[in-house]
Design an enzyme around this catalytic site. Structure first.
Site, PDB file in Angstrom:
ATOM      1  N   GLU A 164      42.174  29.505  58.180  1.00  0.00           N
ATOM      2  CA  GLU A 164      40.810  30.018  58.319  1.00  0.00           C
ATOM      3  C   GLU A 164      40.020  29.635  57.084  1.00  0.00           C
ATOM      4  OE1 GLU A 164      40.430  34.186  59.338  1.00  0.00           O
ATOM      5  OE2 GLU A 164      38.575  34.378  58.170  1.00  0.00           O
ATOM      6  N   GLU A 169      30.844  34.987  54.121  1.00  0.00           N
ATOM      7  CA  GLU A 169      30.821  36.295  54.746  1.00  0.00           C
ATOM      8  C   GLU A 169      30.223  37.252  53.736  1.00  0.00           C
ATOM      9  OE1 GLU A 169      34.683  37.776  55.783  1.00  0.00           O
ATOM     10  OE2 GLU A 169      35.619  36.978  53.980  1.00  0.00           O
TER      11      GLU A 169
END
Length: 288
Positions: A164, A169
């Protein structure tokens, strides 16, 4: 690269990236991949309320197992109330406080799996982020062989073995801070390899910013508005673990979660609805 039913520019052009500064120990060295060819872009043009182009994007629907693995509280939908074009060249993901299918919030999560997948290059989006305590927006990538449940196909693996890459974020309660992280076997969840970029006098939820990574066989660079703030190399991962970013293409995800282990839970005063406004998404391949 898998490209199914998407419109590419008829003549790919070279894009040479110049950066203005660096925020880590590599300052003063040559940074930025050169000779990049634009191979995909979605500018989200269309009428207000229109759905996104499903030749490029898929919808994740529902609450997911254990709140998508993070104890999130939202129900993801494909409704225009949660994801649609705004008629001004943007795609908008809207997180809302509403009871829906047993969940107290709704939002949207979209991905390009099996439609737009690429190994190496530059991946970028121009986004105005949402804010508010307990709101968790993300622009990220997953390995194309990922499965949510193990099966008998040896070509598929569960997270985090597929890898990932979190391009950005954010915790809505920290609207000045973007966090970039990689996750793999032995360095996942709270043990992900990460760095952050803080705005000095601005906020990510009040104007657009360009979030990007440049991914090569040996490292992943993180950029905001052309400034590289981190480089993660193969030898940065823990001893005895695998660098899972050199054997397959990845696909893109965009979503706004509400609640979850990363941000904590929203409060009554969390201002909702909150919108992630995406101007464009682009992918550049490294020219041969």
């Amino acid at each position: 690269m898998k490209l199914k039913n998407i419109i590419l520019k008829s003549i790919a052009y070279s894009f040479v990236l110049f950066t203005i500064s660096s925020c880590n120990e590599d300052e003063g060295t040559d940074i930025g991949l050169s000779n990049l060819n634009l191979i995909f872009e979605d500018n989200f043009n269309g009428e207000a309320g229109q759905s996104i182009n499903t030749d490029n994007w898929n919808f994740d629907i529902g609450t997911g197992q254990n709140g998508w693995g993070n104890q999130e509280l939202q129900y993801y939908t494909d409704r225009p109330e949660n994801v649609s074009l705004d008629g001004e060249g943007n795609m908008v993901i809207t997180a809302r406080r509403e009871s829906f299918q047993g969940s107290p919030f709704t939002s949207a999560r979209i991905n390009t799996r099996d439609k737009v997948e690429q190994q190496y290059g530059r991946f970028e989006a121009r986004i105005q982020m949402p804010g508010g305590r307990g709101v968790w927006p993300a622009f990220w990538m997953l390995g194309s062989n990922i499965e949510t449940q193990p099966d008998d196909d040896p070509a598929t693996v569960v997270w985090p073995f597929a890898g990932e890459i979190d391009i950005t974020e954010m915790r809505g309660q920290e609207p000045f801070r973007s966090i970039g992280t990689i996750h793999g076997p032995g360095y996942s969840g709270g043990g992900g390899i990460s760095d952050q970029f803080d705005l000095a006098e601005e906020r990510f939820d009040t104007e657009f910013h360009v979030f990007a990574i440049e991914w090569s066989p040996d490292f992943i660079d993180y950029f905001i508005d052309g400034v590289r703030f981190n480089r993660i190399r193969k030898d940065d991962i823990p001893n005895g673990t695998d660098w899972v970013f050199d054997d397959q293409p990845f696909f893109i995800l965009l979503n706004v979660a509400v609640g979850g282990t990363f941000v904590g839970f929203p409060v009554d005063t969390t201002p909702l609805p909150q919108r992630m406004i995406v101007d464009y998404v682009r992918i550049y391949a490294i020219a041969n």
